[in-house]
Write a protein that holds these residues in place. Structure first.
Motif, PDB file in Angstrom:
ATOM      1  N   ALA A   1       0.830  -1.209   0.000  1.00  0.00           N
ATOM      2  CA  ALA A   1       0.000   0.000   0.000  1.00  0.00           C
ATOM      3  C   ALA A   1       0.864   1.258   0.000  1.00  0.00           C
ATOM      4  O   ALA A   1       2.002   1.265   0.497  1.00  0.00           O
ATOM      5  N   SER A   2       0.314   2.334  -0.519  1.00  0.00           N
ATOM      6  CA  SER A   2       1.025   3.607  -0.593  1.00  0.00           C
ATOM      7  C   SER A   2       1.069   4.296   0.764  1.00  0.00           C
ATOM      8  O   SER A   2       0.297   3.968   1.674  1.00  0.00           O
TER       9      SER A   2
ATOM     10  N   GLN B   1      -5.444  -4.312  13.205  1.00  0.00           N
ATOM     11  CA  GLN B   1      -4.229  -4.719  12.506  1.00  0.00           C
ATOM     12  C   GLN B   1      -4.372  -4.506  11.005  1.00  0.00           C
ATOM     13  O   GLN B   1      -5.479  -4.398  10.467  1.00  0.00           O
ATOM     14  N   LEU B   2      -3.215  -4.445  10.331  1.00  0.00           N
ATOM     15  CA  LEU B   2      -3.222  -4.068   8.922  1.00  0.00           C
ATOM     16  C   LEU B   2      -4.009  -5.040   8.045  1.00  0.00           C
ATOM     17  O   LEU B   2      -4.530  -4.628   7.000  1.00  0.00           O
ATOM     18  N   THR B   3      -4.135  -6.298   8.432  1.00  0.00           N
ATOM     19  CA  THR B   3      -4.929  -7.238   7.633  1.00  0.00           C
ATOM     20  C   THR B   3      -6.423  -6.960   7.731  1.00  0.00           C
ATOM     21  O   THR B   3      -7.205  -7.513   6.946  1.00  0.00           O
ATOM     22  N   HIS B   4      -6.821  -6.143   8.683  1.00  0.00           N
ATOM     23  CA  HIS B   4      -8.245  -5.827   8.866  1.00  0.00           C
ATOM     24  C   HIS B   4      -8.647  -4.509   8.220  1.00  0.00           C
ATOM     25  O   HIS B   4      -9.826  -4.150   8.255  1.00  0.00           O
ATOM     26  N   VAL B   5      -7.676  -3.777   7.664  1.00  0.00           N
ATOM     27  CA  VAL B   5      -7.960  -2.494   7.019  1.00  0.00           C
ATOM     28  C   VAL B   5      -7.802  -2.670   5.509  1.00  0.00           C
ATOM     29  O   VAL B   5      -6.702  -2.957   5.023  1.00  0.00           O
ATOM     30  N   PHE B   6      -8.889  -2.496   4.769  1.00  0.00           N
ATOM     31  CA  PHE B   6      -8.869  -2.674   3.314  1.00  0.00           C
ATOM     32  C   PHE B   6      -8.825  -1.315   2.621  1.00  0.00           C
ATOM     33  O   PHE B   6      -9.476  -0.357   3.053  1.00  0.00           O
ATOM     34  N   VAL B   7      -8.028  -1.272   1.562  1.00  0.00           N
ATOM     35  CA  VAL B   7      -7.874  -0.029   0.808  1.00  0.00           C
ATOM     36  C   VAL B   7      -7.999  -0.330  -0.688  1.00  0.00           C
ATOM     37  O   VAL B   7      -7.746  -1.447  -1.142  1.00  0.00           O
TER      38      VAL B   7
END
Length: 246
Positions: free
Chosen positions: A76-77, A153-159
């Motif tokens: 991700a950016s 956690q980062l696996t739970h945030v979708f972009v």
């Protein structure tokens, strides 16, 4: 024909994916109740609830992809990470949920036992555990509860590109420490902490975030071993502890 994908599975809960539908099976139906209510209250995008028949919750898949996974560089950016920080800020500024949640004082209870277990079982050297125990002390301070995701956690945030399309897994949501959410998001990805803070804004205590990195890792290692996960994976909890002690 669509296949059944096991997303995560352990003795407490299992998540399956079939096409665009996620099925969560939880041994504690109360966690699913919290998840449904938290998603209804949260001022950030969340998965659409298809149906809920305890102990199963069916959710529609989110568009986009997760920020990344622990132990691997995030695709991700910087702007996407900043957007995740901004989403955390919106959540933390929302009205408090009507149920309690997680705070540092809850985690203080078993910390010494976990530290002793890590040393007694040869998982980590005593000096490494002692140093991280000292770092973790900064989390035990006066704090003001916010609407906390509890497992941000980062696996739970979708972009999708630079925009957050949704946040998953709200079963730990409640009144909590805002720095815990930020620490959970950046655990093992310290290189993106500045991006997250740029999106989050003011009132960020970097010492407390680092304290939560150590505290969360010390508390979670035994659970991870017992549930079939590997905290010694590259970039995982044991690497986090080594970095904190360095």
């Amino acid at each position: 024909m669509q296949e059944v994908e096991v997303v995560v599975a352990h003795r407490e809960r299992t998540t399956l994916r079939v096409g665009d539908v996620f099925l969560k099976v939880d041994a504690d139906p109360a966690r699913l109740e919290v998840e449904v209510e938290a998603m209804a209250l949260a001022p950030v995008p969340t998965p659409r609830v298809l149906w809920h028949e305890p102990p199963v919750l069916a959710l529609a898949a989110l568009p986009g992809t997760a920020l990344g996974v622990l132990g691997e560089p995030s695709p991700a950016s910087s702007a996407a990470w900043a957007a995740a920080g901004a989403a955390a800020r919106r959540l933390h500024e929302a009205p408090l949920p009507p149920w309690p949640g997680r705070g540092p004082e809850r985690d203080a209870t078993g910390l010494d036992d976990e530290c002793e277990w890590l040393v007694a079982n040869g998982v980590l050297p005593a000096d490494l555990v002692r140093r991280n125990r000292e770092v973790a002390e900064a989390a035990f301070r006066p704090w003001t509860p916010v609407f906390s995701h509890g497992d941000f956690q980062l696996t739970h945030v979708f972009v999708d590109g630079d925009e957050v399309t949704g946040v998953l897994d709200w079963s730990e949501a409640g009144r909590g420490d805002p720095m815990f959410d930020l620490a959970t998001l950046t655990l093992g990805h310290e290189e993106h902490l500045d991006d997250v803070v740029a999106g989050y804004g003011t009132d960020v205590d970097f010492d407390v975030i680092r304290a939560w990195w150590s505290l969360r890792s010390l508390l979670n290692i035994r659970w991870l071993f017992e549930h079939g996960f590997d905290p010694a994976m590259p970039g995982g909890e044991i690497d986090v502890l080594r970095a904190a002690a360095g």
